[in-house]
Design a protein around this motif. Structure first.
Motif, mmCIF file in Angstrom:
data_model
loop_
_atom_site.group_PDB
_atom_site.id
_atom_site.type_symbol
_atom_site.label_atom_id
_atom_site.label_comp_id
_atom_site.label_asym_id
_atom_site.label_seq_id
_atom_site.Cartn_x
_atom_site.Cartn_y
_atom_site.Cartn_z
ATOM 1 N N ARG A 185 -4.198 -10.710 1.557
ATOM 2 C CA ARG A 185 -3.962 -9.377 2.108
ATOM 3 C C ARG A 185 -3.512 -9.475 3.564
ATOM 4 O O ARG A 185 -4.138 -10.149 4.382
ATOM 5 N N SER A 186 -2.409 -8.778 3.865
ATOM 6 C CA SER A 186 -1.885 -8.710 5.228
ATOM 7 C C SER A 186 -1.925 -7.276 5.709
ATOM 8 O O SER A 186 -1.669 -6.338 4.955
ATOM 9 N N LEU A 187 -2.214 -7.105 7.003
ATOM 10 C CA LEU A 187 -2.218 -5.781 7.624
ATOM 11 C C LEU A 187 -1.136 -5.647 8.687
ATOM 12 O O LEU A 187 -1.099 -4.647 9.405
ATOM 13 N N ASN B 74 0.841 -1.197 0.000
ATOM 14 C CA ASN B 74 0.000 0.000 0.000
ATOM 15 C C ASN B 74 0.881 1.253 0.000
ATOM 16 O O ASN B 74 1.796 1.370 0.814
ATOM 17 N N GLU C 139 0.617 -2.860 5.024
ATOM 18 C CA GLU C 139 -0.432 -3.521 4.232
ATOM 19 C C GLU C 139 0.183 -4.097 2.960
ATOM 20 O O GLU C 139 0.700 -3.364 2.112
ATOM 21 N N ASN D 105 0.663 2.842 3.540
ATOM 22 C CA ASN D 105 0.725 1.992 4.729
ATOM 23 C C ASN D 105 1.709 0.871 4.469
ATOM 24 O O ASN D 105 1.401 -0.086 3.755
#
Length: 262
Positions: A223-225, A207, A213, A210
């Motif tokens: 998807r990883s946060l 991202n 992300e 970010n």
């Protein structure tokens, strides 16, 4: 041009790079005809005449026309700036938009025959350039031991010190992260879903706003946060997902490509 998501020798090969100066209405061939498969094009964020091409090559046998190529005159001429050997091409390329002298590349040793694809070897590795692609250094501290297979790399646009490497391995892990611009690495995920059927996938994006992300394209979108340590979110509306684009000015705007077969 050329199919960089490769699983068989019948995949479509290209004839180099094309350029449009009228928003895509017309196109002009700009060389690299023999590279076969170009998986990534990176345009310098401050100088559009500087462009990098990540060329896998034909991949059906040894050749010289593979690796990272650079133009400084808008594609009129090209120079091969990263070449490992005649069996190894470029499979991933990323530039640090906050310091575009810094680029990371993933290389992939591969050969495809009519009966099988042989992925991996000593040529596969992660490289960094700190002089706009003129010279490159192979990285190793904390990365998996050779031989490994296909590799993609991604610099976090909001934090050039955070870099990710998605690497096809047999049993050494799946995703690595660096917090110091590539000097040191650590494995952050052993999730095999991220690197399955690697020749056909291996794509990672971060991202723009970010740096924790992370999006990975495989048979589904993952998807990883938390900087790639867990991937609890799977799906994303594509099947056999291949490529990812996230808007620099609006990172909530995504484009993904995939076969989307029923």
């Amino acid at each position: 041009t050329g199919e960089a998501w490769a699983i068989r020798d019948s995949d479509v090969q290209g004839d180099g790079i094309y350029k449009s100066t009228d928003a895509g209405a017309t196109w002009r061939h700009m060389g690299l005809r023999e590279t076969g498969r170009i998986g990534r094009i990176i345009v310098h964020p401050a100088d559009p005449d500087i462009v990098f091409a990540c060329a896998l090559g034909r991949a059906t046998g040894p050749q010289e026309e593979r690796g990272v190529f650079r133009t400084t005159d808008g594609g009129e001429t090209w120079k091969r700036v990263l070449f490992v050997d005649e069996k190894t091409g470029c499979s991933g390329l990323s530039i640090d938009p906050t310091n575009p002298r810094v680029l990371f590349a993933g290389t992939w040793e591969v050969v495809m025959h009519t009966w099988a694809m042989f992925s991996g070897g000593a040529g596969s590795g992660v490289y960094v350039s700190k002089d706009t692609g003129s010279t490159w250094t192979r990285l190793s501290n904390g990365l998996p031991n050779s031989p490994v297979g296909k590799i993609d790399v991604a610099v976090a646009p909001s934090n050039g010190k955070r870099v990710y490497a998605l690497i096809q391995t047999a049993n050494q892990g799946s995703l690595w992260r660096s917090e110091d611009g590539g000097d040191q690495w650590k494995v952050v995920s052993w999730d095999r879903r991220l690197i399955g059927r690697a020749g056909y996938y291996i794509r990672i994006e971060v991202n723009p706003e970010n740096d924790l992300e992370v999006i990975i394209a495989n048979s589904s979108l993952h998807r990883s946060l938390d900087g790639g340590e867990t991937f609890p979110i799977t799906g994303g509306g594509c099947g056999d997902c291949h490529d990812i684009w996230m808007g620099r000015n609006n990172p909530a705007h995504w484009l993904v490509t995939g076969d989307n077969s029923a």
